[in-house]
Design a protein around this motif. Structure first.
Motif, PDB file in Angstrom:
ATOM      1  N   CYS A   1       5.634   4.894  -5.049  1.00  0.00           N
ATOM      2  CA  CYS A   1       4.516   5.602  -4.416  1.00  0.00           C
ATOM      3  C   CYS A   1       4.472   7.021  -4.979  1.00  0.00           C
ATOM      4  O   CYS A   1       5.295   7.877  -4.626  1.00  0.00           O
ATOM      5  CB  CYS A   1       4.701   5.603  -2.899  1.00  0.00           C
ATOM      6  SG  CYS A   1       3.350   6.386  -1.996  1.00  0.00           S
ATOM      7  N   SER A   2       3.502   7.278  -5.833  1.00  0.00           N
ATOM      8  CA  SER A   2       3.454   8.543  -6.572  1.00  0.00           C
ATOM      9  C   SER A   2       3.364   9.772  -5.670  1.00  0.00           C
ATOM     10  O   SER A   2       4.136  10.724  -5.849  1.00  0.00           O
ATOM     11  CB  SER A   2       2.287   8.525  -7.556  1.00  0.00           C
ATOM     12  OG  SER A   2       2.209   9.733  -8.265  1.00  0.00           O
ATOM     13  N   PRO A   3       2.437   9.817  -4.694  1.00  0.00           N
ATOM     14  CA  PRO A   3       2.379  11.027  -3.851  1.00  0.00           C
ATOM     15  C   PRO A   3       3.682  11.284  -3.109  1.00  0.00           C
ATOM     16  O   PRO A   3       4.089  12.430  -2.924  1.00  0.00           O
ATOM     17  CB  PRO A   3       1.231  10.721  -2.881  1.00  0.00           C
ATOM     18  CG  PRO A   3       0.427   9.664  -3.558  1.00  0.00           C
ATOM     19  CD  PRO A   3       1.407   8.838  -4.334  1.00  0.00           C
ATOM     20  N   ARG A   4       4.335  10.218  -2.685  1.00  0.00           N
ATOM     21  CA  ARG A   4       5.566  10.369  -1.930  1.00  0.00           C
ATOM     22  C   ARG A   4       6.727  10.829  -2.809  1.00  0.00           C
ATOM     23  O   ARG A   4       7.595  11.592  -2.382  1.00  0.00           O
ATOM     24  CB  ARG A   4       5.892   9.032  -1.260  1.00  0.00           C
ATOM     25  CG  ARG A   4       6.895   9.107  -0.129  1.00  0.00           C
ATOM     26  CD  ARG A   4       6.975   7.762   0.570  1.00  0.00           C
ATOM     27  NE  ARG A   4       7.327   6.693  -0.374  1.00  0.00           N
ATOM     28  CZ  ARG A   4       7.145   5.401  -0.120  1.00  0.00           C
ATOM     29  NH1 ARG A   4       6.595   5.012   1.012  1.00  0.00           N
ATOM     30  NH2 ARG A   4       7.501   4.490  -1.015  1.00  0.00           N
TER      31      ARG A   4
ATOM     32  N   THR B   1       3.368   4.688   9.355  1.00  0.00           N
ATOM     33  CA  THR B   1       2.739   3.577  10.065  1.00  0.00           C
ATOM     34  C   THR B   1       1.880   2.709   9.161  1.00  0.00           C
ATOM     35  O   THR B   1       1.698   1.531   9.429  1.00  0.00           O
ATOM     36  CB  THR B   1       1.877   4.108  11.223  1.00  0.00           C
ATOM     37  OG1 THR B   1       0.884   5.008  10.702  1.00  0.00           O
ATOM     38  CG2 THR B   1       2.739   4.836  12.234  1.00  0.00           C
ATOM     39  N   THR B   2       1.333   3.273   8.087  1.00  0.00           N
ATOM     40  CA  THR B   2       0.443   2.503   7.214  1.00  0.00           C
ATOM     41  C   THR B   2       1.074   2.172   5.874  1.00  0.00           C
ATOM     42  O   THR B   2       0.497   1.432   5.089  1.00  0.00           O
ATOM     43  CB  THR B   2      -0.862   3.279   6.965  1.00  0.00           C
ATOM     44  OG1 THR B   2      -0.554   4.534   6.337  1.00  0.00           O
ATOM     45  CG2 THR B   2      -1.600   3.526   8.260  1.00  0.00           C
ATOM     46  N   ASN B   3       2.250   2.685   5.598  1.00  0.00           N
ATOM     47  CA  ASN B   3       2.877   2.450   4.306  1.00  0.00           C
ATOM     48  C   ASN B   3       3.618   1.120   4.294  1.00  0.00           C
ATOM     49  O   ASN B   3       4.347   0.779   5.214  1.00  0.00           O
ATOM     50  CB  ASN B   3       3.864   3.584   3.990  1.00  0.00           C
ATOM     51  CG  ASN B   3       4.528   3.381   2.643  1.00  0.00           C
ATOM     52  OD1 ASN B   3       3.907   3.578   1.605  1.00  0.00           O
ATOM     53  ND2 ASN B   3       5.783   2.971   2.657  1.00  0.00           N
ATOM     54  N   SER B   4       3.423   0.328   3.238  1.00  0.00           N
ATOM     55  CA  SER B   4       4.163  -0.926   3.079  1.00  0.00           C
ATOM     56  C   SER B   4       4.818  -0.999   1.704  1.00  0.00           C
ATOM     57  O   SER B   4       5.225  -2.071   1.274  1.00  0.00           O
ATOM     58  CB  SER B   4       3.226  -2.123   3.277  1.00  0.00           C
ATOM     59  OG  SER B   4       2.241  -2.170   2.256  1.00  0.00           O
ATOM     60  N   MET B   5       4.894   0.131   1.018  1.00  0.00           N
ATOM     61  CA  MET B   5       5.493   0.172  -0.309  1.00  0.00           C
ATOM     62  C   MET B   5       6.898   0.772  -0.185  1.00  0.00           C
ATOM     63  O   MET B   5       7.060   1.920   0.213  1.00  0.00           O
ATOM     64  CB  MET B   5       4.634   1.007  -1.257  1.00  0.00           C
ATOM     65  CG  MET B   5       5.100   0.990  -2.699  1.00  0.00           C
ATOM     66  SD  MET B   5       3.915   1.858  -3.767  1.00  0.00           S
ATOM     67  CE  MET B   5       2.517   0.748  -3.710  1.00  0.00           C
ATOM     68  N   ALA B   6       7.893  -0.029  -0.509  1.00  0.00           N
ATOM     69  CA  ALA B   6       9.276   0.386  -0.315  1.00  0.00           C
ATOM     70  C   ALA B   6       9.807   1.151  -1.510  1.00  0.00           C
ATOM     71  O   ALA B   6       9.487   0.846  -2.665  1.00  0.00           O
ATOM     72  CB  ALA B   6      10.159  -0.829  -0.048  1.00  0.00           C
TER      73      ALA B   6
ATOM     74  N   THR C   1       0.841  -1.202   0.000  1.00  0.00           N
ATOM     75  CA  THR C   1       0.000   0.000   0.000  1.00  0.00           C
ATOM     76  C   THR C   1       0.871   1.245   0.000  1.00  0.00           C
ATOM     77  O   THR C   1       1.920   1.298   0.648  1.00  0.00           O
ATOM     78  CB  THR C   1      -0.921   0.023   1.232  1.00  0.00           C
ATOM     79  OG1 THR C   1      -0.125  -0.037   2.418  1.00  0.00           O
ATOM     80  CG2 THR C   1      -1.887  -1.153   1.203  1.00  0.00           C
ATOM     81  N   CYS C   2       0.417   2.254  -0.722  1.00  0.00           N
ATOM     82  CA  CYS C   2       1.139   3.514  -0.849  1.00  0.00           C
ATOM     83  C   CYS C   2       0.523   4.533   0.093  1.00  0.00           C
ATOM     84  O   CYS C   2      -0.670   4.802   0.041  1.00  0.00           O
ATOM     85  CB  CYS C   2       1.068   4.003  -2.292  1.00  0.00           C
ATOM     86  SG  CYS C   2       1.706   5.665  -2.552  1.00  0.00           S
TER      87      CYS C   2
END
Length: 245
Positions: free
Chosen positions: A150-153, A121-126, A115-116
């Motif tokens: 992760c596009s927003p990041r 705490t909720t992110n699991s996209m490396a 997930t992005c």
């Protein structure tokens, strides 16, 4: 009737006893074969040579030692690389940094369930930071890359955005991939950011073409222990030591 009943009970008890004895012997043979294979592994780890031998209980062991090389590698022996930790991919001959390697390397990482999120705490996209050390031992150069699916990041960290479109390495499917071109590479250090992740590398371009075998990453040792036709097999990997940070 009494004799038949007694004979039936006696045969049942005898059959159960024989089965228990065989099970006990098989368990004992399996344990001894496992111990023999472990002993072979320990010897080969010491001298990195194929060995064989026999113990006083007639348990035998035989090992084979082969270089850990090929076109593709699941990094960290297929285990997740921890967040902010690092894993090294050797591109030259250990330990002298000789025979620098040149070609394309495609890194694979991520799973469909990732997930992005901009929240730690909720992110699991490396995301991946890739540091390639190239040139010569006397005059090395550093080339850095940063990729984020992760596009927003990626808008805030200024990493190169990677769209989904991974591939399969050693039978495992990865969600993302990115290719870098290395000239006279000594080694590459890969650092997962934001989340732990499985990472693999392949000596090919993004189209899975122009492939070339990567240098050895260590040795793989296989040991077979045998006792009374019972065999146990162990496989262990001895990677080259991790370079200092």
């Amino acid at each position: 009737l009494v004799m038949v009943t007694a004979l039936t009970i006696g045969l049942s008890v005898a059959a159960r006893t024989i089965t228990n004895i065989r099970t006990s012997e098989d368990a004992q043979n399996s344990e001894q074969a496992f111990s023999a294979a472990e002993a072979g592994i320990e010897q080969s780890l010491t001298n990195l040579n194929s060995v064989k031998g026999t113990f006083p209980n007639n348990a035998t062991y035989q090992t084979t030692v082969n270089p850990l090389s090929g076109i593709e590698f699941p990094l960290n022996n297929g285990s997740p690389v921890l967040k902010d930790d690092a894993i090294d991919l050797w591109l030259s001959t250990y330990p002298g940094y000789t025979n620098p390697w040149s070609g394309n390397i495609t890194f694979y990482w991520g799973q469909p369930a990732d997930t992005c999120s901009t929240s730690e705490t909720t992110n699991s996209m490396a995301a991946l930071e890739v540091i390639a050390v190239v040139g010569t031992r006397a005059n090395p150069r550093v080339e850095r890359y940063a990729f984020d699916p992760c596009s927003p990041r990626s808008l805030t960290n200024q990493f190169t955005f990677i769209a989904p479109g991974g591939g399969v390495v050693s039978g495992k499917t990865y969600r993302y991939r990115r290719t870098i071109t290395v000239t006279s590479g000594l080694f590459v250090r890969v650092v997962p950011l934001y989340s732990p992740v499985l990472i693999a590398a392949k000596g090919c371009d993004s189209a899975n073409a122009n492939c070339a075998a990567l240098p050895s990453q260590g040795t793989v040792i296989e040991a077979v222990g045998t006792v009374n036709n019972t065999q146990r097999k162990l496989v262990t990997y001895r990677n080259y030591p991790k370079l200092p940070t």
